[in-house]
Design an enzyme around this catalytic site. Structure first.
Site, PDB file in Angstrom:
ATOM      1  N   LYS A   1     -51.129 104.958  76.310  1.00 46.52           N
ATOM      2  CA  LYS A   1     -50.647 105.028  74.927  1.00 46.52           C
ATOM      3  C   LYS A   1     -51.812 105.187  73.951  1.00 46.52           C
ATOM      4  O   LYS A   1     -51.720 105.957  72.984  1.00 46.52           O
ATOM      5  CB  LYS A   1     -49.840 103.765  74.609  1.00 46.52           C
ATOM      6  CG  LYS A   1     -48.563 103.637  75.438  1.00 46.52           C
ATOM      7  CD  LYS A   1     -47.916 102.274  75.267  1.00 46.52           C
ATOM      8  CE  LYS A   1     -46.683 102.127  76.148  1.00 46.52           C
ATOM      9  NZ  LYS A   1     -46.117 100.760  76.104  1.00 46.52           N
TER      10      LYS A   1
ATOM     11  N   ILE B   1     -41.158 102.127  66.980  1.00 44.73           N
ATOM     12  CA  ILE B   1     -42.168 102.102  65.915  1.00 44.73           C
ATOM     13  C   ILE B   1     -42.631 103.544  65.664  1.00 44.73           C
ATOM     14  O   ILE B   1     -43.162 104.185  66.570  1.00 44.73           O
ATOM     15  CB  ILE B   1     -43.378 101.233  66.311  1.00 44.73           C
ATOM     16  CG1 ILE B   1     -42.936  99.805  66.643  1.00 44.73           C
ATOM     17  CG2 ILE B   1     -44.422 101.224  65.199  1.00 44.73           C
ATOM     18  CD1 ILE B   1     -44.053  98.927  67.165  1.00 44.73           C
TER      19      ILE B   1
ATOM     20  N   LYS C   1     -44.875 108.832  78.465  1.00 47.24           N
ATOM     21  CA  LYS C   1     -46.276 108.632  78.070  1.00 47.24           C
ATOM     22  C   LYS C   1     -47.254 109.076  79.141  1.00 47.24           C
ATOM     23  O   LYS C   1     -48.324 109.618  78.846  1.00 47.24           O
ATOM     24  CB  LYS C   1     -46.520 107.165  77.714  1.00 47.24           C
ATOM     25  CG  LYS C   1     -46.328 106.210  78.880  1.00 47.24           C
ATOM     26  CD  LYS C   1     -46.537 104.762  78.488  1.00 47.24           C
ATOM     27  CE  LYS C   1     -46.249 103.838  79.667  1.00 47.24           C
ATOM     28  NZ  LYS C   1     -44.827 103.889  80.084  1.00 47.24           N
TER      29      LYS C   1
ATOM     30  N   GLU D   1     -42.313  94.429  85.700  1.00 46.94           N
ATOM     31  CA  GLU D   1     -41.841  95.064  86.927  1.00 46.94           C
ATOM     32  C   GLU D   1     -42.130  94.182  88.134  1.00 46.94           C
ATOM     33  O   GLU D   1     -42.945  93.251  88.070  1.00 46.94           O
ATOM     34  CB  GLU D   1     -42.540  96.417  87.108  1.00 46.94           C
ATOM     35  CG  GLU D   1     -42.350  97.389  85.957  1.00 46.94           C
ATOM     36  CD  GLU D   1     -40.948  97.965  85.894  1.00 46.94           C
ATOM     37  OE1 GLU D   1     -40.216  97.853  86.898  1.00 46.94           O
ATOM     38  OE2 GLU D   1     -40.584  98.514  84.833  1.00 46.94           O
TER      39      GLU D   1
ATOM     40  N   ASP E   1     -51.088 100.872  81.259  1.00 45.07           N
ATOM     41  CA  ASP E   1     -50.017 101.311  80.365  1.00 45.07           C
ATOM     42  C   ASP E   1     -50.544 101.415  78.939  1.00 45.07           C
ATOM     43  O   ASP E   1     -50.303 102.408  78.243  1.00 45.07           O
ATOM     44  CB  ASP E   1     -48.849 100.327  80.440  1.00 45.07           C
ATOM     45  CG  ASP E   1     -47.754 100.636  79.434  1.00 45.07           C
ATOM     46  OD1 ASP E   1     -46.950 101.543  79.697  1.00 45.07           O
ATOM     47  OD2 ASP E   1     -47.712  99.971  78.380  1.00 45.07           O
TER      48      ASP E   1
END
Length: 439
Positions: free
Chosen positions: A207, A138, A107, A192, A203
């Protein structure tokens, strides 16, 4: 006999190993579905000696990703190394310029270099597939790019990060603090060691940038997204939300407005009756609002080796079938540039929690400041803990939480009103503000 699709895999971590296993296990089914065999012929990774629990005998080991991308015996490069730069970028670019197809779960790289790589794919005739880059199993990329190709999209939004959804779920259900839930998420492997990329919303933003491009025909522009994380959310916010009929989620939202495409990532209150509010734990979900159809919500595992490998293999199957869809649904030169929509002009409802000083005139002052900015209040809740009188601190009553829900207003009006309330010294601490997203 149709020649097999020869696959080279760069990166043999959890996902890469699962891809090898899945192709081996589903070999006959893949052949039946695609019309040709799919065969892993070469791999590369940082360590050749590492035990991975898979049989790599008979598979060529390339010295590095660039060599794998250049190998004339490889038809399709599968990049599973990660990272927004080299070696992943050079390997993919090399493969595409050689006319090969590429499948990636990266990504960060697609958000940063997706347009450049899509142009190379167009020019040289290969496919660039990245279903696994957003929400793993998905199929949201295919849904936006192909399934809804004839539908105008007005809004796409969702829970795109399982770590944040897990933390907010635990906080709500068990009344735990953010720090407690984060530590537990790290212990269980959902977060993490350095969780900042997840919990600060970056993140999700990467996306969302990809989804917005597919939904609205715009250039991928991560820098155009307003980003806010979840570390400021407190258990009392989640409790208040529940009592008011809402649930708090970290959402990525891209919406078509009169001012252009608004893209934002932030904690959001959603009605408990909405589909997205029912999604708990590490699960992801995306809702698509299209013209002439009811909202479509896709729910499933957004991470994990098996889920991500499933999406990777589905993309490989498309390559084997000979499908060459435009990576972002349109030729690159047809994608429009987009500028960052000013968050100050965002319009919607707001949850506001204030720690109000318990003395005469406080409520009137707050109401006056809101009225000056033409902000209408849908509901207001003021109560002492457990229904008791506020405790005394040095002879003075401690601040009392006041919770406001506004009707639709502009973000800059909310900030101006709260700045005035702070100057009036009728509240203590910083106000908590959470945006509300309606169905």
């Amino acid at each position: 006999m149709v020649a097999p699709l020869r696959v080279g895999i760069a990166g043999l971590g959890t996902v890469g190993v699962e891809v090898v296993r899945l192709i081996e296990r589903q070999g006959r089914v893949l052949t039946e579905r695609t019309g040709r065999p799919v065969k892993v012929v070469a791999v590369t990774a940082r360590s050749k000696a590492k035990k991975r629990g898979i049989d790599l005998s008979g598979i060529t080991w390339a010295k590095d990703a660039l060599a794998l991308a250049s190998d004339p015996e490889v038809d399709c490069l599968v990049e599973l190394m990660g990272g927004a730069g080299d070696p992943a970028l050079s390997a993919i670019d090399t493969a595409l310029k050689a006319g090969k197809s590429v499948v990636t779960a990266n990504k960060a790289l697609i958000a940063k270099h997706g347009l450049k790589l899509a142009k190379a794919a167009e020019k040289h005739g290969g496919a660039l597939n990245f279903e696994a880059a957003v929400c793993a199993a998905i199929p949201v990329i295919k849904t936006l790019r192909e399934g809804l190709a004839g539908t105008g999209i007005s809004r796409v939004y969702g829970i795109l990060n399982g770590t944040c959804n897990y933390i907010l779920t635990r906080m709500e259900q068990e009344g735990l603090s953010f720090d407690e839930c984060l530590k537990d998420a790290q212990r269980l492997g959902y977060a993490e060691a350095d969780p900042s990329f997840d919990i600060h919303g970056h993140d999700t933003a990467q996306k969302l940038a990809i989804l917005a491009s597919l939904a609205f025909g715009t250039q991928v522009a991560e820098k155009s997204i307003y980003v806010e994380g979840i570390s400021s959310i407190a258990p009392e916010d989640l409790k208040a939300a529940a009592e008011l009929g809402y649930r708090v989620k970290l959402l990525g939202v891209a919406v078509r407005t009169a001012k252009g495409i608004e893209q934002r990532v932030h904690p959001t209150m959603v009605p408990k009756s909405s589909s997205i509010a029912q999604v708990m734990g590490v699960t992801n979900a995306v809702t698509i609002d299209g013209e002439g159809i009811p909202p479509i919500t896709l729910v499933g595992p957004g991470a994990g080796g098996a889920a991500t490998a499933s999406a990777v293999v589905a993309d490989i199957a498309d390559v084997a079938r000979g499908i060459r869809a435009a990576p972002f649904g349109r030729p690159v030169d047809k994608l429009r540039a987009t500028e960052k929509a000013p968050m100050e002009r965002h319009e919607g409802g707001y949850y506001i929690r204030l720690m109000a000083r318990d003395h005469a005139g406080t409520a009137a002052t707050i109401a006056t400041r809101l009225a000056e900015q033409k902000i209408s209040i849908e509901s207001i809740v003021q109560r002492h803990p457990n229904g008791s009188e506020p405790p005394k601190t040095a002879g003075k009553s401690a601040p009392v939480p006041v919770i406001l829900i506004t009707y639709a207003t502009h973000e800059d009006a909310v900030h101006r009103a709260l700045q005035a309330v702070q100057r009036d010294k009728v509240i203590s601490g910083k106000p908590q503000v959470i945006r509300i997203e309606k169905n």
